[in-house]
Scaffold this motif. Structure first.
Motif, PDB file in Angstrom:
ATOM      1  N   HIS A 149      29.469  77.280  91.248  1.00 37.26           N
ATOM      2  CA  HIS A 149      30.867  76.980  90.910  1.00 37.26           C
ATOM      3  C   HIS A 149      31.866  77.559  91.911  1.00 37.26           C
ATOM      4  N   ASP A 150      31.406  77.967  93.078  1.00 40.70           N
ATOM      5  CA  ASP A 150      32.288  78.520  94.096  1.00 40.70           C
ATOM      6  C   ASP A 150      33.084  79.712  93.546  1.00 40.70           C
ATOM      7  N   GLY A 151      32.353  80.593  92.873  1.00 37.51           N
ATOM      8  CA  GLY A 151      32.994  81.771  92.287  1.00 37.51           C
ATOM      9  C   GLY A 151      33.023  82.945  93.241  1.00 37.51           C
ATOM     10  N   ARG A 152      33.494  84.077  92.728  1.00 37.82           N
ATOM     11  CA  ARG A 152      33.597  85.303  93.528  1.00 37.82           C
ATOM     12  C   ARG A 152      32.784  86.401  92.828  1.00 37.82           C
ATOM     13  N   PRO A 153      31.563  86.652  93.291  1.00 39.98           N
ATOM     14  CA  PRO A 153      30.684  87.603  92.598  1.00 39.98           C
ATOM     15  C   PRO A 153      30.911  89.055  92.984  1.00 39.98           C
ATOM     16  N   GLU A 154      31.892  89.332  93.860  1.00 43.64           N
ATOM     17  CA  GLU A 154      32.051  90.694  94.359  1.00 43.64           C
ATOM     18  C   GLU A 154      32.287  91.711  93.246  1.00 43.64           C
TER      19      GLU A 154
END
Length: 352
Positions: free
Chosen positions: A39-44
């Motif tokens: 989903h083009d997320g930000r896992p940081e």
């Protein structure tokens, strides 16, 4: 009443617990990367939280082995000092009460009180034990001075559970009770989000939570129902109508289980639950005295309860503190504890 488990048995139990922890934390990190890629997320944020827990746990195991009394005492003072000196424990906009850093404050103070009580149970010196318990009481009073009602409740609960832990007949029953308490709080937050309570009860619950928080939970639940994989880590704020309509919002749903459900789906919720169960599992199997294990469990349960209805786990200091306390409570001191300190409640048996 001294523990009869030998070094080999203890080493085997710790190896199993450590292996389980590596698998669970690794799975949390990998799954966040998978859902982020989909989903083009930000896992940081998730990766940082996993790293903080792992680093805190490792540090706690090392420090607890070297200084079983001084290490948790230092940790308690550090948590208290951090709460008093750092007004905002996370970057970004700080919404007004009760959606600001109140949850992080309560969580840090509860962990600090738990660390002080663990230190008290780890010493055989009566004067030092009294001083450490007074430190824990002082942390609860600090929460009152800061105006943190949740902090007072959490610290008081940790203190009461710590005293009760000294009289527990079976460690397993205490651990099961802590797990049940966490499950009930989590189920309650989901019930509020799903609007399953009768109208009168729902209104009374919504009062202290605020309507804004309930709407955030409802948005999170709607996202969880819409996609089995979630919408992707870090994307709740982009898709929540409540967040978009509130310029002061920090983009979080202020509930760790609901955030996991919204951003990482059912698997994310299962992994979050598995991480908490792993911590309880390590406390159940540790060879440390039962009061130490149950006190740490009570503090971590208080954190879980706060995180179920707040934003505590979005603060790196809280995640690291949770790992540190778990590590301190499961570390095996290099110098064997005296029989008096190894004593456990009547009827307690070493974990299999």
């Amino acid at each position: 009443m001294a523990s009869v488990a030998g070094p080999d048995a203890d080493g085997g139990r710790r190896n199993v617990s450590d292996a389980v922890g590596v698998v669970v934390l690794g799975a949390c990190a990998v799954w966040s990367l998978i859902t982020a890629a989909v989903h083009d997320g930000r896992p940081e944020g998730v990766l940082l939280a996993v790293l903080a827990v792992a680093a805190g746990y490792a540090a706690g195991r090392i420090c607890g082995a070297l200084a079983p009394v001084a290490a948790p005492c230092t940790g308690a003072l550090a948590g208290l000092g951090l709460t008093l000196t750092v007004p905002h424990l996370a970057p970004g906009p700080q919404p007004g009460a009760p959606l600001g850093n109140a949850g992080a404050t309560a969580a840090l103070l509860a962990l600090s009180a738990g660390a002080a009580c663990c230190a008290a149970w780890s010493t055989a010196v009566p004067a030092m034990r009294l001083a450490l318990r007074l430190l824990a009481a002082g942390i609860a009073l600090t929460a009152a001075a800061l105006g943190s009602v949740i902090g007072v409740v959490a610290c008081s609960a940790v203190l009461l559970c710590s005293f009760a832990a000294g009289r527990m007949n079976h460690r397993g029953l205490g651990i099961a009770g802590l797990a049940l308490a966490t499950a009930l709080v989590t189920a309650g937050s989901w019930a509020v989000a799903a609007n399953v309570f009768p109208e009168g009860l729902a209104a009374s619950v919504e009062g202290p939570l605020t309507r804004h928080r309930v709407e955030l939970w409802q948005d999170a639940l709607a996202m969880a129902r819409g996609d089995v994989l979630g919408v992707g880590p870090g994307r709740f704020g982009e898709l929540s109508p409540t967040v978009i309509g509130s310029p002061l919002s920090d983009g979080k749903p202020h509930s760790a289980p609901l955030q996991q459900a919204a951003e990482q789906g059912v698997v994310g919720v299962v992994l979050l639950a598995a991480a908490f169960c792993w911590v309880l599992y390590t406390l159940w199997r540790t060879a440390r005295p039962t009061p130490v294990a149950l006190t740490a469990g009570a503090a971590l349960t208080a954190l879980a309860a706060v995180a179920a209805v707040g934003n505590a786990l979005s603060f790196t200091a809280v995640s690291a503190g949770a790992g540190l306390l778990a590590g301190l409570a499961t570390a095996r001191p290099l110098a064997e504890e005296s029989p008096r300190r190894e004593s456990v409640a009547r009827g307690d048996r070493p974990a299999p």
